[in-house]
Design a protein around this motif. Structure first.
Motif, PDB file in Angstrom:
ATOM      1  N   MET A  61       0.840  -1.195   0.000  1.00 51.88           N
ATOM      2  CA  MET A  61       0.000   0.000   0.000  1.00 51.88           C
ATOM      3  C   MET A  61       0.880   1.252   0.000  1.00 51.88           C
ATOM      4  SD  MET A  61      -3.167  -0.876  -0.108  1.00 51.88           S
ATOM      5  CE  MET A  61      -4.020   0.584   0.511  1.00 51.88           C
ATOM      6  N   PRO A  62       0.374   2.354  -0.570  1.00 53.75           N
ATOM      7  CA  PRO A  62       1.137   3.604  -0.530  1.00 53.75           C
ATOM      8  C   PRO A  62       1.336   4.058   0.909  1.00 53.75           C
ATOM      9  CG  PRO A  62      -0.696   3.736  -2.104  1.00 53.75           C
ATOM     10  CD  PRO A  62      -0.900   2.492  -1.300  1.00 53.75           C
ATOM     11  N   HIS A  63       2.427   4.784   1.161  1.00 50.85           N
ATOM     12  CA  HIS A  63       2.633   5.336   2.496  1.00 50.85           C
ATOM     13  C   HIS A  63       3.013   6.808   2.385  1.00 50.85           C
ATOM     14  CE1 HIS A  63       6.650   3.913   1.230  1.00 50.85           C
ATOM     15  NE2 HIS A  63       7.134   4.917   1.956  1.00 50.85           N
ATOM     16  N   ARG A  64       2.606   7.573   3.384  1.00 46.73           N
ATOM     17  CA  ARG A  64       2.815   9.018   3.370  1.00 46.73           C
ATOM     18  C   ARG A  64       4.009   9.393   4.223  1.00 46.73           C
ATOM     19  NH1 ARG A  64      -1.420  11.841   1.202  1.00 46.73           N
ATOM     20  NH2 ARG A  64      -3.354  10.662   0.868  1.00 46.73           N
ATOM     21  N   SER A  65       4.751  10.396   3.755  1.00 45.09           N
ATOM     22  CA  SER A  65       5.869  10.925   4.527  1.00 45.09           C
ATOM     23  C   SER A  65       5.356  12.062   5.403  1.00 45.09           C
ATOM     24  CB  SER A  65       6.965  11.438   3.591  1.00 45.09           C
ATOM     25  OG  SER A  65       6.477  12.525   2.818  1.00 45.09           O
ATOM     26  N   SER A  66       6.243  12.598   6.224  1.00 41.39           N
ATOM     27  CA  SER A  66       5.843  13.669   7.130  1.00 41.39           C
ATOM     28  C   SER A  66       5.408  14.923   6.386  1.00 41.39           C
ATOM     29  CB  SER A  66       7.004  14.007   8.078  1.00 41.39           C
ATOM     30  OG  SER A  66       8.161  14.375   7.334  1.00 41.39           O
ATOM     31  N   ASP A  67       5.902  15.123   5.155  1.00 41.42           N
ATOM     32  CA  ASP A  67       5.494  16.299   4.379  1.00 41.42           C
ATOM     33  C   ASP A  67       4.334  15.985   3.441  1.00 41.42           C
ATOM     34  OD1 ASP A  67       6.756  14.695   2.573  1.00 41.42           O
ATOM     35  OD2 ASP A  67       8.231  16.178   1.913  1.00 41.42           O
ATOM     36  N   MET A  68       3.644  14.880   3.709  1.00 42.54           N
ATOM     37  CA  MET A  68       2.413  14.492   3.018  1.00 42.54           C
ATOM     38  C   MET A  68       2.641  13.992   1.579  1.00 42.54           C
ATOM     39  SD  MET A  68       0.276  14.688   5.360  1.00 42.54           S
ATOM     40  CE  MET A  68      -1.228  14.323   4.451  1.00 42.54           C
ATOM     41  N   ARG A  69       3.879  13.700   1.232  1.00 47.40           N
ATOM     42  CA  ARG A  69       4.098  13.055  -0.058  1.00 47.40           C
ATOM     43  C   ARG A  69       3.737  11.570   0.050  1.00 47.40           C
ATOM     44  NH1 ARG A  69      10.079  14.047  -1.753  1.00 47.40           N
ATOM     45  NH2 ARG A  69      10.344  13.841   0.516  1.00 47.40           N
ATOM     46  N   VAL A  70       3.209  11.030  -1.042  1.00 44.62           N
ATOM     47  CA  VAL A  70       2.804   9.623  -1.074  1.00 44.62           C
ATOM     48  C   VAL A  70       3.834   8.838  -1.888  1.00 44.62           C
ATOM     49  CG1 VAL A  70       1.042   7.989  -1.818  1.00 44.62           C
ATOM     50  CG2 VAL A  70       0.368  10.222  -0.898  1.00 44.62           C
ATOM     51  N   PHE A  71       4.394   7.801  -1.278  1.00 44.00           N
ATOM     52  CA  PHE A  71       5.351   6.938  -1.956  1.00 44.00           C
ATOM     53  C   PHE A  71       4.713   5.565  -2.210  1.00 44.00           C
ATOM     54  CE2 PHE A  71       7.873  10.092   0.208  1.00 44.00           C
ATOM     55  CZ  PHE A  71       8.889  10.390  -0.695  1.00 44.00           C
ATOM     56  N   TYR A  72       4.968   5.025  -3.380  1.00 47.91           N
ATOM     57  CA  TYR A  72       4.402   3.715  -3.702  1.00 47.91           C
ATOM     58  C   TYR A  72       5.368   2.960  -4.625  1.00 47.91           C
ATOM     59  CZ  TYR A  72       2.994   6.126  -8.011  1.00 47.91           C
ATOM     60  OH  TYR A  72       2.983   6.857  -9.189  1.00 47.91           O
ATOM     61  N   HIS A  73       5.347   1.643  -4.529  1.00 54.29           N
ATOM     62  CA  HIS A  73       6.229   0.800  -5.331  1.00 54.29           C
ATOM     63  C   HIS A  73       5.592   0.493  -6.689  1.00 54.29           C
ATOM     64  CE1 HIS A  73       9.086  -0.030  -2.089  1.00 54.29           C
ATOM     65  NE2 HIS A  73       8.041  -0.111  -1.283  1.00 54.29           N
ATOM     66  N   VAL A  74       6.396   0.597  -7.724  1.00 54.23           N
ATOM     67  CA  VAL A  74       5.963   0.198  -9.063  1.00 54.23           C
ATOM     68  C   VAL A  74       6.992  -0.788  -9.616  1.00 54.23           C
ATOM     69  CG1 VAL A  74       5.428   0.916 -11.410  1.00 54.23           C
ATOM     70  CG2 VAL A  74       4.852   2.409  -9.506  1.00 54.23           C
ATOM     71  N   HIS A  75       6.531  -1.987  -9.921  1.00 51.75           N
ATOM     72  CA  HIS A  75       7.402  -3.036 -10.456  1.00 51.75           C
ATOM     73  C   HIS A  75       7.152  -3.167 -11.960  1.00 51.75           C
ATOM     74  CE1 HIS A  75       8.280  -4.410  -6.324  1.00 51.75           C
ATOM     75  NE2 HIS A  75       7.030  -4.065  -6.106  1.00 51.75           N
TER      76      HIS A  75
END
Length: 278
Positions: free
Chosen positions: A1-15
């Motif tokens: 699942m995507p996860h948010r950083s402290s500055d509200m950016r969303v990181f997600y894995h793409v294979h």
């Protein structure tokens, strides 16, 4: 699942799993991801995947870092394995080329062959692009010879984006040379007798040229005043270049408000028209 950083950016894995070089997947993924603000993909590329063992290794990585799976795969057994494993892992799997091929199949009234030979064509295209990149790098800023081997020749005064545009076109598989227009320095005599290459003049506003040149001097820690950044002199350089372009009928592109990609796209359109006339 995507996860948010402290500055509200969303990181997600793409294979990205490909039985080719993966460049198509990478381009499609990045173009799509760019449409989502503050969402940043963590890229995992698995190229030249052509055996069950190679695929198992890629899918193990997907299990370790769940995310979206994008793939291009000719082999039906490997395609099925991707779909089945992704379903078990509850991660979405996207066959990137399927919608395009299905539409073409319907339009042409012909089935998709799924020939392995198509892979060899992709490999040939890859090596053609490498050759074009090598040519473009060897013919940067007036270097190299054999201008007749170019598909595109870019001309312009200093700081009109000749080099980055050449590199970008080379990456697209277009052999590109670029030549600076320098006050008092003659252009290669060969240039005026070439028929096959498309010759394009690049220009920009004097203000933009001066701004870029000043930034370059700052980066070089050069703070002395010089004619290089004198707006009147820059204007004269541009007038000379434009007269040259007009004299020989070379098409001109104003790069003042264009990105490198936009300039290259315009060049590609001009090249397509040029090829129909030579």
């Amino acid at each position: 699942m995507p996860h948010r950083s402290s500055d509200m950016r969303v990181f997600y894995h793409v294979h990205m799993i490909s039985d080719s070089t993966g460049e198509t997947l990478m381009a499609v993924m990045r173009a799509s991801a760019a449409q989502f603000d503050r969402a940043e993909p963590i890229e995992h590329l698995f190229a030249l995947v052509r055996s069950p063992r190679q695929l198992d290794k890629a899918l193990e990585h997907v299990a370790d870092f769940p995310g979206i799976v994008m793939y291009t795969m000719v082999n039906s057994d490997l395609r099925r394995e991707i779909e089945d494993r992704c379903a078990e892992l509850h991660v979405p799997a996207i066959a990137v080329l399927d919608p395009i091929q299905a539409t073409l199949s319907g339009y042409l009234g012909a089935p998709v062959t799924g020939k392995a030979g198509a892979q060899r064509a992709l490999d040939a295209e890859y090596y053609r692009r490498i050759e074009a990149m090598n040519y473009s790098m060897a013919h940067d800023d007036g270097q190299g010879d054999n201008l007749a081997g170019a598909e595109v020749i870019l001309l312009g005064i200093s700081r009109t984006s000749k080099t980055p545009t050449s590199v970008y076109l080379g990456h697209r598989g277009i052999r590109t040379a670029n030549i600076p227009i320098v006050p008092g320095a003659p252009l290669p005599e060969e240039l005026f007798f070439l028929k096959k290459p498309l010759i394009v003049g690049l220009t920009a506003s004097p203000e933009r040229i001066v701004q870029i040149r000043r930034n370059r001097l700052l980066n070089l820690k050069e703070d002395r005043e010089t004619g290089y950044v004198d707006e009147d002199r820059v204007r004269e350089e541009l007038i000379h270049a434009k007269r040259l372009f007009a004299k020989y009928g070379w098409p001109t592109i104003d790069v003042t408000r264009r990105s490198i990609e936009e300039t290259a796209a315009k060049v590609i359109n001009l090249l397509s028209e040029h090829r129909n006339t030579v």
